[in-house]
Design a protein around this motif. Structure first.
Motif, mmCIF file in Angstrom:
data_model
loop_
_atom_site.group_PDB
_atom_site.id
_atom_site.type_symbol
_atom_site.label_atom_id
_atom_site.label_comp_id
_atom_site.label_asym_id
_atom_site.label_seq_id
_atom_site.Cartn_x
_atom_site.Cartn_y
_atom_site.Cartn_z
ATOM 1 N N LEU A 96 19.094 -14.661 26.888
ATOM 2 C CA LEU A 96 18.952 -13.224 26.647
ATOM 3 C C LEU A 96 17.921 -12.626 27.607
ATOM 4 O O LEU A 96 18.113 -11.547 28.175
ATOM 5 C CB LEU A 96 18.544 -12.970 25.179
ATOM 6 N N ARG A 97 16.825 -13.361 27.834
ATOM 7 C CA ARG A 97 15.819 -12.886 28.804
ATOM 8 C C ARG A 97 16.461 -12.769 30.190
ATOM 9 O O ARG A 97 16.223 -11.825 30.918
ATOM 10 C CB ARG A 97 14.621 -13.853 28.773
ATOM 11 N N TYR A 98 17.321 -13.736 30.525
ATOM 12 C CA TYR A 98 17.975 -13.693 31.836
ATOM 13 C C TYR A 98 18.883 -12.449 31.953
ATOM 14 O O TYR A 98 18.872 -11.745 32.961
ATOM 15 C CB TYR A 98 18.776 -14.977 32.084
ATOM 16 N N GLU A 99 19.654 -12.188 30.885
ATOM 17 C CA GLU A 99 20.511 -10.989 30.900
ATOM 18 C C GLU A 99 19.666 -9.736 31.105
ATOM 19 O O GLU A 99 20.019 -8.836 31.857
ATOM 20 C CB GLU A 99 21.285 -10.856 29.563
ATOM 21 N N PHE A 100 18.545 -9.692 30.405
ATOM 22 C CA PHE A 100 17.639 -8.544 30.527
ATOM 23 C C PHE A 100 17.109 -8.441 31.957
ATOM 24 O O PHE A 100 17.041 -7.357 32.549
ATOM 25 C CB PHE A 100 16.500 -8.698 29.514
ATOM 26 N N MET A 101 16.759 -9.573 32.535
ATOM 27 C CA MET A 101 16.232 -9.576 33.905
ATOM 28 C C MET A 101 17.258 -9.037 34.890
ATOM 29 O O MET A 101 16.925 -8.337 35.833
ATOM 30 C CB MET A 101 15.826 -11.002 34.312
ATOM 31 N N ARG A 102 18.528 -9.364 34.649
ATOM 32 C CA ARG A 102 19.565 -8.840 35.563
ATOM 33 C C ARG A 102 19.589 -7.312 35.508
ATOM 34 O O ARG A 102 19.714 -6.648 36.533
ATOM 35 C CB ARG A 102 20.931 -9.426 35.197
ATOM 36 N N HIS A 103 19.448 -6.785 34.296
ATOM 37 C CA HIS A 103 19.403 -5.324 34.143
ATOM 38 C C HIS A 103 18.189 -4.759 34.902
ATOM 39 O O HIS A 103 18.287 -3.741 35.593
ATOM 40 C CB HIS A 103 19.328 -4.968 32.650
ATOM 41 N N THR A 107 18.227 -2.301 38.139
ATOM 42 C CA THR A 107 17.510 -1.021 38.075
ATOM 43 C C THR A 107 16.553 -0.897 39.261
ATOM 44 O O THR A 107 16.476 0.149 39.912
ATOM 45 C CB THR A 107 16.725 -0.926 36.743
ATOM 46 N N ALA A 108 15.828 -1.980 39.545
ATOM 47 C CA ALA A 108 14.878 -1.964 40.672
ATOM 48 C C ALA A 108 15.615 -1.707 41.984
ATOM 49 O O ALA A 108 15.129 -0.992 42.860
ATOM 50 C CB ALA A 108 14.130 -3.290 40.742
ATOM 51 N N LEU A 140 13.340 -19.352 35.950
ATOM 52 C CA LEU A 140 13.032 -18.426 37.047
ATOM 53 C C LEU A 140 14.009 -18.559 38.217
ATOM 54 O O LEU A 140 14.308 -17.565 38.889
ATOM 55 C CB LEU A 140 11.606 -18.662 37.553
ATOM 56 N N GLU A 141 14.506 -19.773 38.441
ATOM 57 C CA GLU A 141 15.341 -19.972 39.643
ATOM 58 C C GLU A 141 16.536 -19.009 39.723
ATOM 59 O O GLU A 141 16.713 -18.319 40.729
ATOM 60 C CB GLU A 141 15.762 -21.436 39.752
ATOM 61 N N PRO A 142 17.366 -18.909 38.660
ATOM 62 C CA PRO A 142 18.494 -17.958 38.771
ATOM 63 C C PRO A 142 18.053 -16.508 38.861
ATOM 64 O O PRO A 142 18.725 -15.680 39.489
ATOM 65 C CB PRO A 142 19.306 -18.201 37.489
ATOM 66 N N VAL A 143 16.907 -16.198 38.272
ATOM 67 C CA VAL A 143 16.384 -14.826 38.365
ATOM 68 C C VAL A 143 16.041 -14.518 39.818
ATOM 69 O O VAL A 143 16.400 -13.461 40.358
ATOM 70 C CB VAL A 143 15.116 -14.664 37.471
ATOM 71 N N LEU A 144 15.374 -15.464 40.472
ATOM 72 C CA LEU A 144 14.979 -15.264 41.869
ATOM 73 C C LEU A 144 16.208 -15.175 42.775
ATOM 74 O O LEU A 144 16.245 -14.365 43.702
ATOM 75 C CB LEU A 144 14.037 -16.386 42.316
ATOM 76 N N ASP A 145 17.226 -15.987 42.472
ATOM 77 C CA ASP A 145 18.466 -15.926 43.270
ATOM 78 C C ASP A 145 19.126 -14.561 43.103
ATOM 79 O O ASP A 145 19.522 -13.926 44.084
ATOM 80 C CB ASP A 145 19.463 -17.011 42.810
ATOM 81 N N TYR A 146 19.256 -14.132 41.844
ATOM 82 C CA TYR A 146 19.913 -12.845 41.571
ATOM 83 C C TYR A 146 19.154 -11.712 42.278
ATOM 84 O O TYR A 146 19.746 -10.821 42.875
ATOM 85 C CB TYR A 146 19.949 -12.610 40.048
#
Ligand SMILES: O=C1C[C@@H](O)[C@H](O)[C@@H](O)C1=O
Length: 277
Positions: A96-103, A107-108, A140-146
């Motif tokens: 869920l945190r990852y989904e939120f991070m994508r949003h 936005t950024a 963090l890894e997929p967040v950084l990739d995205y």
């Protein structure tokens, strides 16, 4: 260096009103804490997208820079502050945190924000520091990739009470992460709280990684964001160091417990800081 204000200190304001109030005072940046009222990830997608697009236009017209903040208290879980996080015990929570991070990253990208600011979260279960760190790195890894695919920088913030609470722990995390868009959000009050002083030395040491600064007063050992003058921090040497390192990013005041008097707090903070920049 550009002064900004975090909307978690204007939590009862519509984001468009926040931009207007801050611009009137003289601020040139806004740290947008994504929350129920501000750039929400929930509800009507059409309205949410429209809010982001309009805000991009408003910021451009007001010539305001922005950063995206992800630390809303009860956005993803109405009962537990800041949960779920990158290190939550349940994979479902971390997802869920990852989904939120994508949003937040999307936005950024639209707002052309300097960065998306994140923290580790508190460790809630009884696992070793090593397992907790593995969990954080894996999250963090997929967040950084995205983010990298969208040209977005992540500013990681050490925070008292969380798994990564000191610069030493940040160094350990950094050794495990090989991503050029993994940078640092430095909270001046947190450094003071954790006894990481003189703060100016930390700014000199980490200057080339800092993409976002949070600013408030604080007392050693007490994680409470205070208006300037109510804590123990000596600010002139900090601004001196920021000038020395030629910091070009935003310095965002964070008075998250003072939304009840937000516009006055923002004005008082600006009057305190303006002579120092
Ligand atoms: O004290 C804090 C509360 C968090 O919610 C926020 O994201 C962070 O910036 C902070 O310093």
């Amino acid at each position: 260096m550009i002064l900004g204000y975090n909307t978690n200190g204007l939590a009862h304001h519509d984001p468009f009103d926040a931009v207007e109030i801050l611009a009137e005072i003289g601020y040139r940046a806004i740290a947008l804490t994504i929350d129920h009222l501000t750039l929400t990830p929930f509800g009507n997608t059409y309205l949410a997208t429209r809010q982001v697009d309009l805000l991009a236009k408003t910021l451009e017209e007001a010539k305001m820079r922005s950063v995206i903040e992800t630390g809303a208290r009860f956005l993803l879980d109405p009962r537990h502050k800041h949960e779920p996080t990158f290190i939550s015990p349940e994979a479902k929570g971390r997802d869920l945190r990852y989904e939120f991070m994508r949003h937040c990253i999307d936005t950024a990208q639209t707002l052309k924000s300097d960065c998306v600011s994140v923290w580790s979260g508190r460790l809630l279960d009884d696992v070793s520091a090593e397992v907790a760190m593995d969990r954080l790195v894996a999250s963090l890894e997929p967040v950084l990739d995205y983010a990298a695919e969208r040209n977005v920088t992540i500013g990681f913030e050490p925070e008292p009470g969380m798994l990564i609470d000191t610069m030493e722990k940040f160094d350990q995390l950094q050794q495990r992460i090989d991503a050029p868009n993994f940078q640092l959000t430095l909270d001046i009050g947190h450094l003071h709280c954790q006894g990481e002083t003189p703060i100016a030395d930390y700014l000199r040491r980490y200057g080339d990684r800092v993409v976002n600064i949070h600013l408030e007063d604080m007392r050693a050992g007490v994680h409470e964001h205070l208006p300037f003058g109510e804590g123990e921090i000596d600010f002139p040497p900090i601004f001196q160091a920021l000038k020395e390192i030629d910091y070009q990013g935003t310095v965002n005041v964070e008075l998250s417990r003072h939304s009840h008097d937000g516009p006055n707090m923002a004005k008082n903070a600006y009057d305190f800081l303006k002579p120092l920049i």
